[in-house]
Motif scaffolding. Sequence first.
Motif, short mmCIF file in Angstrom:
data_model
loop_
_atom_site.label_atom_id
_atom_site.label_comp_id
_atom_site.label_asym_id
_atom_site.label_seq_id
_atom_site.Cartn_x
_atom_site.Cartn_y
_atom_site.Cartn_z
N ILE A 1 0.82 -1.25 -0.02
CA ILE A 1 0.02 0.19 -0.09
C ILE A 1 1.01 1.35 0.06
O ILE A 1 0.59 2.09 -0.63
N ALA A 2 2.05 1.11 0.79
CA ALA A 2 2.82 2.45 0.62
C ALA A 2 3.84 2.60 -0.64
O ALA A 2 4.48 3.66 -0.71
N ALA A 3 3.63 1.55 -1.49
CA ALA A 3 4.45 1.64 -2.71
C ALA A 3 3.99 2.94 -3.52
O ALA A 3 2.67 2.88 -3.58
N PRO A 4 4.93 3.53 -3.93
CA PRO A 4 4.39 4.67 -5.10
C PRO A 4 3.70 4.17 -6.01
O PRO A 4 3.97 2.98 -6.81
N GLY A 5 2.32 4.70 -6.58
CA GLY A 5 1.68 4.41 -7.61
C GLY A 5 0.46 3.11 -7.35
O GLY A 5 -0.40 3.01 -8.09
N PHE A 6 0.64 2.68 -5.83
CA PHE A 6 -0.38 1.75 -5.62
C PHE A 6 -1.61 2.05 -5.70
O PHE A 6 -2.80 1.58 -6.33
N ILE A 7 -1.92 3.55 -5.29
CA ILE A 7 -3.30 4.13 -5.44
C ILE A 7 -3.98 3.94 -6.61
O ILE A 7 -5.19 3.60 -7.12
N GLY A 8 -3.10 4.63 -7.62
CA GLY A 8 -3.67 4.87 -9.13
C GLY A 8 -3.93 3.29 -9.65
O GLY A 8 -4.77 3.11 -10.53
N ASP A 9 -2.91 2.44 -9.54
CA ASP A 9 -3.15 1.20 -10.05
C ASP A 9 -4.42 0.60 -9.49
O ASP A 9 -5.11 -0.26 -10.16
N PHE A 10 -4.35 0.73 -8.15
CA PHE A 10 -5.60 0.11 -7.49
C PHE A 10 -7.00 0.51 -8.21
O PHE A 10 -7.85 0.03 -8.46
N LEU A 11 -7.04 1.99 -8.25
CA LEU A 11 -8.28 2.66 -8.81
C LEU A 11 -8.48 2.46 -10.23
O LEU A 11 -9.70 2.27 -10.83
N ALA A 12 -7.47 1.98 -11.12
CA ALA A 12 -7.63 1.51 -12.57
C ALA A 12 -7.91 0.05 -12.48
O ALA A 12 -8.38 -0.38 -13.68
N GLY A 13 -7.79 -0.59 -11.49
CA GLY A 13 -8.30 -2.18 -11.42
C GLY A 13 -7.47 -3.28 -11.63
O GLY A 13 -7.85 -4.37 -11.75
N HIS A 14 -6.11 -2.89 -11.58
CA HIS A 14 -5.43 -3.94 -11.95
C HIS A 14 -3.85 -3.60 -11.28
O HIS A 14 -3.28 -2.52 -11.18
N LEU A 15 -3.23 -4.69 -11.00
CA LEU A 15 -1.51 -4.53 -10.32
C LEU A 15 -0.67 -5.42 -11.08
O LEU A 15 -1.21 -6.48 -11.40
N GLU A 16 0.30 -5.02 -11.39
CA GLU A 16 1.15 -5.62 -11.94
C GLU A 16 2.58 -5.63 -11.14
O GLU A 16 3.10 -4.92 -10.61
N MET A 17 2.67 -7.25 -10.85
CA MET A 17 4.18 -7.82 -9.97
C MET A 17 4.89 -8.33 -10.82
O MET A 17 4.78 -9.12 -11.86
N VAL A 18 5.90 -8.46 -10.27
CA VAL A 18 6.98 -9.29 -10.70
C VAL A 18 7.61 -10.33 -9.73
O VAL A 18 8.14 -9.86 -8.52
N SER A 19 7.65 -11.60 -9.97
CA SER A 19 8.50 -12.44 -9.03
C SER A 19 9.55 -12.96 -9.79
O SER A 19 9.43 -13.24 -10.97
#
Length: 186
Positions: free
Chosen positions: A123-141
């Motif tokens: 949640i503290a990551a920059p851009g999380f709120i914008g991505d959350f409101l856009a409806g998708h999160l991109e992560m890398v493992s």
Amino acid sequence: MSRALKLCCLAMASFLAVLAAVVISLSLTVFKPKQPEITAHPFGLENLQFNLPANDSSSNVTIGMLVTIENPNYSGFEYQNSAAQINYRGIIVGEVPIERRMIPARSKVNITSTANLIMDKLIAAPGFIGDFLAGHLEMVSAARLPGKVVVLKIVRFPATVNNTCRININIESHSANSKCITRIKY
């Protein structure tokens, strides 16, 4: 030197030359190492809920993972206990434990594991709120699996598999897809 001994030495040298040619040609064609295919399938996203603003941001969320490993090689791969790190915009927000296992030659194996996400970092990551409101999160493992290649259950030599997966989570549909790149180093 007798003639029979010369013929025997010549036959033995010819046999060894043919054997060497067969071994070299097989190692460059049929037994040439191919990259394994690894796919991560997150499941259990239907229970994933984000509440903004977070009341308890120190909580963790666990997501089930089904990892499919397809080994197209004529040799098996045995790796040690390891872990994959999950990054969101360059910040490590989770970890996936990977237990020691043997992947047999020319087989497909499904492994279940869990991804433990640290919500306060996410949640503290920059851009999380914008991505959350856009409806998708991109992560890398990213995972590094040190182990051994096993040929015919006799010959073993060290190798390391490096895997990187891009995981896209659709918050609205509670679904995810992934695309993985795997490289093996001998």
